[in-house]
Design an enzyme around this catalytic site. Structure first.
Site, PDB file in Angstrom:
ATOM      1  NE  ARG A  14      -3.626  -2.366   2.443  1.00  0.00           N
ATOM      2  CZ  ARG A  14      -4.538  -2.651   3.378  1.00  0.00           C
ATOM      3  NH1 ARG A  14      -4.770  -1.766   4.343  1.00  0.00           N
ATOM      4  NH2 ARG A  14      -5.200  -3.787   3.344  1.00  0.00           N
ATOM      5  NE  ARG A  24      -0.934   5.120   9.010  1.00  0.00           N
ATOM      6  CZ  ARG A  24      -2.260   5.008   9.004  1.00  0.00           C
ATOM      7  NH1 ARG A  24      -2.871   4.672   7.889  1.00  0.00           N
ATOM      8  NH2 ARG A  24      -2.977   5.238  10.091  1.00  0.00           N
ATOM      9  CB  SER A  27     -11.436  -4.232   8.781  1.00  0.00           C
ATOM     10  OG  SER A  27     -11.018  -3.023   9.373  1.00  0.00           O
ATOM     11  NE  ARG A  56      -1.676  -1.977  11.353  1.00  0.00           N
ATOM     12  CZ  ARG A  56      -2.539  -0.977  11.203  1.00  0.00           C
ATOM     13  NH1 ARG A  56      -3.667  -0.989  11.903  1.00  0.00           N
ATOM     14  NH2 ARG A  56      -2.289   0.014  10.368  1.00  0.00           N
ATOM     15  CD  GLU A  86      -8.054  -1.393  10.828  1.00  0.00           C
ATOM     16  OE1 GLU A  86      -8.116  -2.178   9.861  1.00  0.00           O
ATOM     17  OE2 GLU A  86      -8.047  -0.145  10.708  1.00  0.00           O
TER      18      GLU A  86
END
Length: 424
Positions: free
Chosen positions: A261, A276, A351, A390, A348
């Site tokens: 990303r 991130r 999801s 994460r 987070e």
């Protein structure tokens, strides 16, 4: 993707749904284009009908030996009119499609209305927050002190926001991937997939990354291929253009892939550590289900993702995303957020979303019920099960010891060849 017919018939409701999402859509332009489309289509059909009638008359005139030059010339003019209208109709349809492809999925009625992440609804917390008799260190400091993560060398190799794992760090990342895949395949009923890590434009469009979010993607120069931002893209496209039988549903897939990303618009956010990154590993869960079962399947998807955190004994919470924080393709999303003690916040880590038939319409993924001739669009769901980097960051922070070592959770020790502690 929403159909123009559905929008036209439910315009007030769709407008409200998009307003709750914070989306600004030029509805007047869309409706004007649709009216033009209908008028041009009617005009074309009328002219074709006229041409058919006159063509029959011309044939009769010629058979009778009568002159037909004028009606033949008139029909040439009609054919030119039809051609002109056809071109305009195609252009109008393309403009309508461009707008439709940028309209997100309407939120489910149960989604809380809100502007951003501050309006998300916490549903529950789970696990016990660790108590330290020292100031807990951040995972990036722990990893560097243990010699298992090196961000500086990674930056020299590639650039910022890339990790480089050494020794037990690389082993722990691999252990987490293997543990997650084993749990989902052996206990949660998923079939393991190893998909391509590059996809074409069509696949990105089917799942909703394109056309709206192209700046967030890594595109391959000279090819119309993209590095995948998540395994959701190739795995959801496994069945694009197919008609499944009702007996095949539900279909559960899990896949490990690296994810890529660009993090466009995130400058200055989470610049340190594993939260991130431009490249990270993730284990993904994807479901293809019947429409009537999809919200029950969302609840079970959430439990499957939670099962990983429970097994790792990591404290977390579940939040129901508000309308303003929903992803483009999602009708409803639960976020799982893991506790990060150094920052004193939940972050987070998964999801879990129900897209209903939004992606299936784009990818033409259907199923046929027993004894019925027609077909229906499946509902698709996906969730992270989990984001691996994460998870590793959360382990380092939650299981750190006062001497700088890190306790390895019991369920991971077989994957770490019996290692119980990370030590420098």
């Amino acid at each position: 993707m929403l159909e123009i017919k559905v929008i036209r018939q439910n315009l007030a409701q769709v407008k409200m749904a998009m307003a709750n999402r914070g989306e600004a859509i030029d509805w007047d332009r869309l409706m004007d284009l649709d009216e033009r489309r209908k008028k041009d289509l009617l005009a074309i059909e009328t002219l074709r009908h006229q041409r058919n009638i006159v063509s029959e008359e011309i044939a009769k005139m010629k058979k009778a030996g009568l002159p037909a030059d004028k009606p033949v010339a008139d029909m040439r003019a009609v054919a030119d009119q039809i051609k002109t209208l056809d071109h305009r109709l195609d252009a109008t349809k393309e403009q309508i499609q461009t707008i439709l492809m940028r309209i997100p999925n309407p939120p489910h009625a149960s989604v809380p209305v809100g502007h951003d992440e501050n309006d998300n609804l916490q549903l529950k917390t789970a696990g016990t927050l660790p108590q330290f008799d020292f100031a807990p260190a951040a995972h990036w400091d722990i990893g560097e002190n243990l010699g298992i993560i090196d961000f500086k060398r990674a930056a020299r190799i590639t650039g910022a926001r890339f990790p480089l794992y050494f020794g037990a760090g690389a082993q722990l990342e691999r252990a987490l991937i293997s543990f997650m895949l084993d749990r989902h395949t052996r206990k949660n009923g998923y079939t393991e997939i190893l998909p391509p890590f590059m996809v074409n434009r069509q696949s990105m469009t089917h799942t909703g990354q394109l056309p709206k979010f192209e700046e967030d993607l890594f595109k391959i120069e000279g090819w119309d291929y993209f590095l995948i931002p998540t395994a959701e893209v190739p795995v959801t496209n496994i069945h694009h253009g197919e008609i499944l039988s009702e007996d095949q549903l539900p279909v559960y897939y899990t896949a490990y892939t690296p994810c890529f990303r660009s993090e466009a618009g995130s400058h200055g956010k989470d610049t340190r550590g594993l939260i991130r990154q431009h490249q990270f590993n993730k284990v993904e869960l994807v479901k293809f289900v019947s429409p009537e079962s999809s919200y029950d399947e969302l609840e079970s998807l959430l439990k499957d993702a939670e099962s990983i955190l429970k097994a790792l004994e990591l404290p977390y919470r579940v939040v129901d995303l508000c309308t303003g924080d929903l992803g483009f393709s999602s009708a409803k999303t639960y976020d799982i957020e893991v506790w990060m003690p150094a920052q004193g916040v939940y972050r987070e880590i998964s999801s879990c979303s129900n897209f209903e038939d939004f992606q299936a319409r784009r990818g033409n993924i259907r199923f046929r019920r027993k004894g019925q001739k027609g077909t229906h669009f499946v509902h698709t769901l996906n969730g992270s099960g989990l984001a691996v980097g994460r998870t590793l960051a959360a382990l380092l922070e939650n299981f750190q010891q006062s001497d700088g070592s890190v306790l390895i959770p019991t369920v991971l020790r077989p994957y770490m060849h019996g290692m119980e502690m990370l030590v420098s």
